[in-house]
Scaffold this active site. Structure first.
Site, short mmCIF file in Angstrom:
data_model
loop_
_atom_site.label_atom_id
_atom_site.label_comp_id
_atom_site.label_asym_id
_atom_site.label_seq_id
_atom_site.Cartn_x
_atom_site.Cartn_y
_atom_site.Cartn_z
NE ARG A 1 -2.70 -4.43 -2.83
CZ ARG A 1 -2.23 -3.76 -1.78
NH1 ARG A 1 -2.60 -2.51 -1.58
NH2 ARG A 1 -1.40 -4.34 -0.94
CB CYS B 1 -0.92 0.02 1.23
SG CYS B 1 -2.16 -1.29 1.24
#
Length: 219
Positions: free
Chosen positions: A133, A56
């Site tokens: 995601r 991330c």
């Protein structure tokens, strides 16, 4: 379908391309935000598994570095995770201090998973969003035009996000199609003419359904 199958229902399953993006309001790192605030421009809404995680962090650095390219396309960015607002703040401070880049697009807190579940970013019975995601490309009318889902251990491609946005905006300029690997400045494809006369009169075997055109380059 068994109960176990339902519990493993794929993210994005509840929404389809062409649906109106579910409305929401929430706290974010740039203040209170509402989806309706973005009507009139494009928006890329994406979830990330958690703050202070390696993949991330690389994504947010890459997106912050490319933020001006999204702005040039009149497209805003908005991230979302279950982490608290203050966790977001602490993470963004770390990113700035470590990588010398400021993440200025909003990161929404979603501790109750209300937004994540509305968008299918998490499976119905999950307690956190650490599995996917998910990215939604939302046009200026609030309509979902494209969606992608990546696993937690694979990061997104920022160039592909920009290419997808370019292609979506290009096909909005006329009855054209974006071929595989299309990039701005390259030829698009014309919509086939659904006419038997066109099929029989075409000089080449594929000319009636494969015809290049430069019409519809990115806005």
């Amino acid at each position: 379908m068994t109960k176990a199958d339902n519990e493993r229902e794929a993210p994005c399953a509840g929404l389809r391309i062409g649906d109106l993006a579910p409305a929401f309001s929430a706290r974010s790192t740039t203040g209170d935000v509402r989806l309706s605030d973005y009507r009139g421009r494009w928006l890329i809404l994406f979830s990330h598994p958690a703050d202070f995680t390696p993949v991330c962090t690389t994504e947010f650095v890459a997106l912050a570095q490319s933020a001006s390219e999204f702005e040039q396309r009149d497209c805003a960015l908005m991230a979302l995770s279950v982490d608290s607002l203050f966790s977001h703040f602490a993470w963004l401070r770390l990113i700035r201090d470590r990588y010398d880049i400021e993440v200025r697009f909003p990161i929404v807190e979603d501790p109750t998973l209300v937004i994540g579940r509305a968008y299918g970013m998490v499976a119905p019975n999950d307690n956190d969003s650490a599995t996917v995601r998910t990215t939604f490309f939302i046009d200026s009318a609030g309509v979902i035009r494209a969606m992608t889902c990546y696993p937690a251990n694979v990061g997104r491609s920022t160039p592909e996000m920009l290419r997808t946005l370019d292609a979506l905006q290009a096909v909005d300029n006329g009855p054209v199609l974006a071929p595989a690997n299309w990039a701005p400045g390259e030829a698009l494809l014309a919509q086939p003419d659904a006419s038997l006369d066109t099929v029989f009169s075409a000089k080449g075997q594929t000319d009636w359904f494969m015809k290049e055109t430069m019409r519809g380059s990115r806005k």
